[in-house]
Motif scaffolding. Structure first.
Motif, PDB file in Angstrom:
ATOM      1  N   GLY A   1       0.836  -1.201   0.000  1.00 33.65           N
ATOM      2  CA  GLY A   1       0.000   0.000   0.000  1.00 33.65           C
ATOM      3  C   GLY A   1       0.858   1.232   0.000  1.00 33.65           C
ATOM      4  N   GLY A   2       0.642   2.076   0.974  1.00 29.10           N
ATOM      5  CA  GLY A   2       1.462   3.268   1.071  1.00 29.10           C
ATOM      6  C   GLY A   2       1.140   4.277  -0.002  1.00 29.10           C
ATOM      7  N   ASN A   3       2.178   4.968  -0.467  1.00 25.17           N
ATOM      8  CA  ASN A   3       2.000   6.150  -1.296  1.00 25.17           C
ATOM      9  C   ASN A   3       2.305   5.913  -2.769  1.00 25.17           C
ATOM     10  OD1 ASN A   3       1.418   9.060  -1.201  1.00 25.17           O
ATOM     11  ND2 ASN A   3       3.518   9.285  -1.943  1.00 25.17           N
ATOM     12  N   ALA A   4       2.819   4.731  -3.129  1.00 28.63           N
ATOM     13  CA  ALA A   4       3.296   4.532  -4.494  1.00 28.63           C
ATOM     14  C   ALA A   4       3.159   3.069  -4.892  1.00 28.63           C
ATOM     15  CB  ALA A   4       4.763   4.976  -4.601  1.00 28.63           C
ATOM     16  N   PRO A   5       3.271   2.778  -6.198  1.00 28.02           N
ATOM     17  CA  PRO A   5       3.278   1.376  -6.643  1.00 28.02           C
ATOM     18  C   PRO A   5       4.465   0.627  -6.031  1.00 28.02           C
ATOM     19  CG  PRO A   5       2.933   2.866  -8.499  1.00 28.02           C
ATOM     20  CD  PRO A   5       3.298   3.725  -7.330  1.00 28.02           C
ATOM     21  N   PRO A   6       4.396  -0.701  -6.003  1.00 31.50           N
ATOM     22  CA  PRO A   6       5.479  -1.476  -5.379  1.00 31.50           C
ATOM     23  C   PRO A   6       6.835  -1.206  -6.018  1.00 31.50           C
ATOM     24  CG  PRO A   6       3.560  -2.856  -5.758  1.00 31.50           C
ATOM     25  CD  PRO A   6       3.285  -1.554  -6.451  1.00 31.50           C
ATOM     26  N   ALA A   7       7.819  -0.892  -5.178  1.00 29.24           N
ATOM     27  CA  ALA A   7       9.190  -0.720  -5.655  1.00 29.24           C
ATOM     28  C   ALA A   7       9.811  -2.078  -5.928  1.00 29.24           C
ATOM     29  CB  ALA A   7      10.010   0.048  -4.617  1.00 29.24           C
ATOM     30  N   TYR A   8      10.892  -2.077  -6.701  1.00 28.86           N
ATOM     31  CA  TYR A   8      11.564  -3.337  -7.023  1.00 28.86           C
ATOM     32  C   TYR A   8      12.016  -4.017  -5.735  1.00 28.86           C
ATOM     33  CZ  TYR A   8      14.897  -6.689  -8.886  1.00 28.86           C
ATOM     34  OH  TYR A   8      15.570  -7.841  -9.189  1.00 28.86           O
ATOM     35  N   PHE A   9      11.732  -5.318  -5.635  1.00 29.40           N
ATOM     36  CA  PHE A   9      12.033  -6.104  -4.440  1.00 29.40           C
ATOM     37  C   PHE A   9      13.248  -6.962  -4.741  1.00 29.40           C
ATOM     38  CE2 PHE A   9      10.988  -8.936  -0.855  1.00 29.40           C
ATOM     39  CZ  PHE A   9      10.564  -7.993   0.071  1.00 29.40           C
ATOM     40  N   SER A  10      14.410  -6.564  -4.254  1.00 29.07           N
ATOM     41  CA  SER A  10      15.656  -7.236  -4.622  1.00 29.07           C
ATOM     42  C   SER A  10      15.769  -8.603  -3.960  1.00 29.07           C
ATOM     43  CB  SER A  10      16.861  -6.367  -4.261  1.00 29.07           C
ATOM     44  OG  SER A  10      16.938  -6.158  -2.870  1.00 29.07           O
ATOM     45  N   ALA A  11      16.679  -9.413  -4.467  1.00 25.64           N
ATOM     46  CA  ALA A  11      16.781 -10.824  -4.083  1.00 25.64           C
ATOM     47  C   ALA A  11      16.988 -11.072  -2.595  1.00 25.64           C
ATOM     48  CB  ALA A  11      17.904 -11.484  -4.890  1.00 25.64           C
ATOM     49  N   PRO A  12      17.787 -10.292  -1.861  1.00 29.21           N
ATOM     50  CA  PRO A  12      17.993 -10.628  -0.447  1.00 29.21           C
ATOM     51  C   PRO A  12      16.783 -10.362   0.443  1.00 29.21           C
ATOM     52  CG  PRO A  12      19.762  -9.207  -1.296  1.00 29.21           C
ATOM     53  CD  PRO A  12      18.658  -9.197  -2.291  1.00 29.21           C
ATOM     54  N   ARG A  13      15.873  -9.538  -0.006  1.00 29.62           N
ATOM     55  CA  ARG A  13      14.790  -9.095   0.874  1.00 29.62           C
ATOM     56  C   ARG A  13      13.764 -10.202   1.114  1.00 29.62           C
ATOM     57  NH1 ARG A  13      15.152  -3.593   1.484  1.00 29.62           N
ATOM     58  NH2 ARG A  13      16.169  -2.429  -0.199  1.00 29.62           N
ATOM     59  N   ALA A  14      13.082 -10.102   2.257  1.00 23.13           N
ATOM     60  CA  ALA A  14      11.968 -10.991   2.568  1.00 23.13           C
ATOM     61  C   ALA A  14      10.762 -10.135   2.939  1.00 23.13           C
ATOM     62  CB  ALA A  14      12.328 -11.935   3.712  1.00 23.13           C
ATOM     63  N   ARG A  15       9.579 -10.676   2.796  1.00 24.71           N
ATOM     64  CA  ARG A  15       8.365  -9.864   2.894  1.00 24.71           C
ATOM     65  C   ARG A  15       7.722  -9.841   4.278  1.00 24.71           C
ATOM     66  NH1 ARG A  15       6.736  -8.201  -2.140  1.00 24.71           N
ATOM     67  NH2 ARG A  15       7.818  -9.217  -3.872  1.00 24.71           N
ATOM     68  N   GLY A  16       8.375 -10.438   5.268  1.00 22.30           N
ATOM     69  CA  GLY A  16       7.767 -10.497   6.587  1.00 22.30           C
ATOM     70  C   GLY A  16       7.415  -9.143   7.167  1.00 22.30           C
ATOM     71  N   ILE A  17       8.311  -8.169   7.037  1.00 19.41           N
ATOM     72  CA  ILE A  17       8.033  -6.854   7.628  1.00 19.41           C
ATOM     73  C   ILE A  17       6.913  -6.153   6.866  1.00 19.41           C
ATOM     74  CG2 ILE A  17       9.790  -5.653   6.277  1.00 19.41           C
ATOM     75  CD1 ILE A  17       8.801  -4.997   9.958  1.00 19.41           C
ATOM     76  N   SER A  18       6.790  -6.414   5.568  1.00 17.69           N
ATOM     77  CA  SER A  18       5.661  -5.846   4.808  1.00 17.69           C
ATOM     78  C   SER A  18       4.345  -6.406   5.316  1.00 17.69           C
ATOM     79  CB  SER A  18       5.820  -6.143   3.314  1.00 17.69           C
ATOM     80  OG  SER A  18       6.953  -5.510   2.778  1.00 17.69           O
ATOM     81  N   TYR A  19       4.319  -7.700   5.626  1.00 18.84           N
ATOM     82  CA  TYR A  19       3.104  -8.296   6.184  1.00 18.84           C
ATOM     83  C   TYR A  19       2.784  -7.668   7.544  1.00 18.84           C
ATOM     84  CZ  TYR A  19       4.121 -11.984   2.744  1.00 18.84           C
ATOM     85  OH  TYR A  19       4.389 -12.679   1.592  1.00 18.84           O
ATOM     86  N   LEU A  20       3.804  -7.381   8.326  1.00 19.94           N
ATOM     87  CA  LEU A  20       3.587  -6.832   9.659  1.00 19.94           C
ATOM     88  C   LEU A  20       2.956  -5.447   9.603  1.00 19.94           C
ATOM     89  CD1 LEU A  20       4.142  -7.439  12.722  1.00 19.94           C
ATOM     90  CD2 LEU A  20       6.235  -6.086  12.445  1.00 19.94           C
ATOM     91  N   VAL A  21       3.373  -4.651   8.631  1.00 19.08           N
ATOM     92  CA  VAL A  21       2.877  -3.277   8.551  1.00 19.08           C
ATOM     93  C   VAL A  21       1.638  -3.163   7.673  1.00 19.08           C
ATOM     94  CG1 VAL A  21       4.165  -2.457   6.525  1.00 19.08           C
ATOM     95  CG2 VAL A  21       3.789  -0.912   8.452  1.00 19.08           C
ATOM     96  N   ALA A  22       1.275  -4.235   6.987  1.00 17.99           N
ATOM     97  CA  ALA A  22       0.154  -4.194   6.047  1.00 17.99           C
ATOM     98  C   ALA A  22      -1.159  -3.724   6.653  1.00 17.99           C
ATOM     99  CB  ALA A  22      -0.035  -5.571   5.396  1.00 17.99           C
ATOM    100  N   PRO A  23      -1.526  -4.133   7.890  1.00 18.04           N
ATOM    101  CA  PRO A  23      -2.816  -3.690   8.428  1.00 18.04           C
ATOM    102  C   PRO A  23      -2.990  -2.177   8.485  1.00 18.04           C
ATOM    103  CG  PRO A  23      -1.947  -5.491   9.747  1.00 18.04           C
ATOM    104  CD  PRO A  23      -0.863  -5.095   8.800  1.00 18.04           C
ATOM    105  N   VAL A  24      -1.886  -1.458   8.549  1.00 15.08           N
ATOM    106  CA  VAL A  24      -1.968   0.006   8.573  1.00 15.08           C
ATOM    107  C   VAL A  24      -1.670   0.590   7.196  1.00 15.08           C
ATOM    108  CG1 VAL A  24      -0.906   2.108   9.497  1.00 15.08           C
ATOM    109  CG2 VAL A  24      -1.460   0.218  11.028  1.00 15.08           C
ATOM    110  N   ALA A  25      -0.590   0.115   6.556  1.00  8.87           N
ATOM    111  CA  ALA A  25      -0.178   0.678   5.275  1.00  8.87           C
ATOM    112  C   ALA A  25      -1.220   0.470   4.184  1.00  8.87           C
ATOM    113  CB  ALA A  25       1.147   0.061   4.840  1.00  8.87           C
ATOM    114  N   ALA A  26      -2.055  -0.545   4.316  1.00  9.21           N
ATOM    115  CA  ALA A  26      -3.089  -0.775   3.308  1.00  9.21           C
ATOM    116  C   ALA A  26      -4.172   0.292   3.338  1.00  9.21           C
ATOM    117  CB  ALA A  26      -3.715  -2.155   3.522  1.00  9.21           C
TER     118      ALA A  26
END
Length: 508
Positions: free
Chosen positions: A64-89
């Motif tokens: 969610g947030g303010n912009a379309p999804p930025a490029y998600f590079s190979a080392p990253r994992a999505r756990g923190i995005s899931y954690l903040v999703a209830p608000v950022a959405a």
């Protein structure tokens, strides 16, 4: 040494309760007080006026947030995005996201300390929580959209659940929730940072297999299951988006600087002065006084281990220390740069034996001098907090300048007609794109998801801003575009923006 029969009792002759007894020890209000103080300190010192940095913009934009999804590079994992999703959405407000995470991190701190009440006395846990929460890096990352502090909470929960799962039962029933809690904690850490999940699981699996008294089926199965379940999303994404697991691992290693044998301890020492990322870390060693606590920590841990063994709590202190060493090892010796947040899981676990050490030093003094020693320790701790506050203030000041810089740049770009749907490329393209509400694309570097020809074609259909350092030439495809000098906050290098002719200034 305690006999097997004595270890099965809920209390040892010294008065300490065995970890196998699930009943809590002592009143919990000191733990609640530590958690509340942690939240209030974040709200007062680490939240006001701060902006989302590069990594935060990547994670928030995925949900969610303010912009379309930025490029998600190979080392990253999505756990923190899931954690903040209830608000950022639902909101792009940085302040609301910060408030949510500050409150949630306070609740998490209370939760993991509460879990340990069946293992360690409340006085040890309250002091450990204070030592950990008082670090500038803990306060700084409490309200930030970064995974490391949450890995620290998960590591604390995992070790606590492990100890409760392997301990012999007392008079009461065995804690049947410990093994599922262990698996959930390992899965959460792996979902947040797969490498941290692996280095957390290794010492727990080794302990379950090598210590005869801990050889039960449930703990190693729960640990292994948590590791596998937590890694599933990352592995699946490797095949759907990165060309397979081997390709993603290879690319992740390239982005992280090619993993190998490095001695990065000195880099971490330099970063303690408030550098959130020291890469390359070839800077001068500034403010040596910021490292004093780092030098004292091993001494406190050693004292705490000895004291815990004498008090019948040695297993908890030793396992926490070994697991902390495992979590710290890759960042100190396999990566050629430093970031203070990398060691947060190790600090969280080392706070437990360190607290034992502080209490042991106080308790070893003759009663007549105990108040004097306690007063001296309190004075030293206040001085330590003053140092932590000074470093925190520096780090937060930079975060505020990030907000000033990119909100100013975004306003200028919108005035030039760069409005959604739009794209930003070039220098600082991810945060500039996020603040402007545009997608962010780059033909090289970590991204490489588009070619220069693709960007030129994209500019035919939507506004495209190419951001370069002031005075630098743009890519060939943008050489004839109008150029504007963008505003810059104090301490920031100026940027120029080359905006595609299709953008219409002043239009909505």
């Amino acid at each position: 040494m305690m006999t097997p029969e004595a270890s099965a009792l809920p209390r040892s002759p010294s008065g300490t309760r065995h970890p196998g007894d699930p009943r809590p020890r002592g009143r919990a209000w000191p733990l609640a007080a530590v958690a509340v103080a942690f939240v209030l300190a974040q709200l007062a010192l680490a939240v006001p006026g701060t902006g989302l940095g590069w990594d935060e913009a990547v994670y928030v934009s995925q949900v969610g947030g303010n912009a379309p999804p930025a490029y998600f590079s190979a080392p990253r994992a999505r756990g923190i995005s899931y954690l903040v999703a209830p608000v950022a959405a639902f909101t792009a407000s940085t302040g609301v996201i910060r408030l949510y995470l500050a409150l949630l991190s306070g609740a998490a701190l209370l939760g993991v300390l509460w879990l340990w009440r069946a293992v360690l006395p409340v006085r040890v846990l309250a002091l450990a929580g204070t030592l950990f929460a008082g670090l500038w890096v803990t306060l700084f990352y409490g309200p930030r959209v970064m995974p490391n502090l949450w890995c620290a909470f998960g590591a604390l929960a995992a070790v606590g659940c492990f100890l409760r799962a392997v301990a012999p039962p007392g008079r009461g029933r065995r804690d049947r929730r410990a093994a599922p809690g262990l698996g959930a904690a390992v899965a959460a850490v792996t979902l947040l940072r797969p490498a941290d999940g692996l280095w957390l699981a290794l010492p727990l699996l080794a302990a379950a297999l090598l210590v005869p008294a801990w050889r039960r089926l449930a703990p190693p199965v729960a640990t292994a299951a948590g590791l596998v379940l937590g890694a599933v999303p990352w592995v699946v994404e490797a095949y759907t988006s990165y060309g397979g697991l081997a390709a993603r691992l290879h690319r992740a290693g390239e982005i992280q600087g090619t993993l190998g044998w490095y001695f990065s301890v000195d880099d971490h020492v330099r970063a303690l002065a408030g550098r959130t990322l020291c890469r390359p870390c070839d800077v001068a060693w500034e403010h040596p006084w910021t490292v004093l606590w780092w030098c004292v920590l091993p001494l406190l841990v050693a004292c705490g281990l000895a004291a815990a063994v004498r008090a019948g709590r040695g297993t908890a202190a030793v396992l926490a220390t070994v697991t902390a060493a495992s979590l710290a090892f890759p960042y100190l010796f396999t990566i050629g740069y430093a970031a203070p947040r990398f060691l947060l899981p190790a600090y969280a676990l080392l706070a437990l034996p360190a607290a034992e050490g502080v209490l042991a030093v106080t308790g070893a003094v003759r009663p007549a001098r105990r108040r004097l020693v306690a007063g001296l320790l309190a004075a030293v701790f206040l001085a330590h907090l003053a140092v932590q506050y000074a470093v925190l203030d520096r780090a937060v000041g930079y975060s505020r300048s990030v907000r000033a810089q990119f909100t100013g740049v975004a306003a200028a770009l919108r005035g030039l007609g760069v409005r959604p749907p739009c794209t930003v490329t070039g220098r600082e393209y991810v945060p500039i794109g996020y603040y402007t509400g545009c997608s962010s694309r780059q033909p090289r570097g970590h991204d490489g998801s588009i070619t220069e020809a693709g960007l030129a074609e994209l500019a035919r259909h939507r506004p495209l801003a190419v951001v370069v350092h002031a005075g630098k030439a743009p890519p060939a495809y943008a050489a004839g575009w109008p150029v504007t000098r963008l505003p810059s906050a104090p301490g920031w290098r100026a940027f120029d923006a080359y905006v595609s002719p299709g953008a219409r200034p002043g239009t909505g």
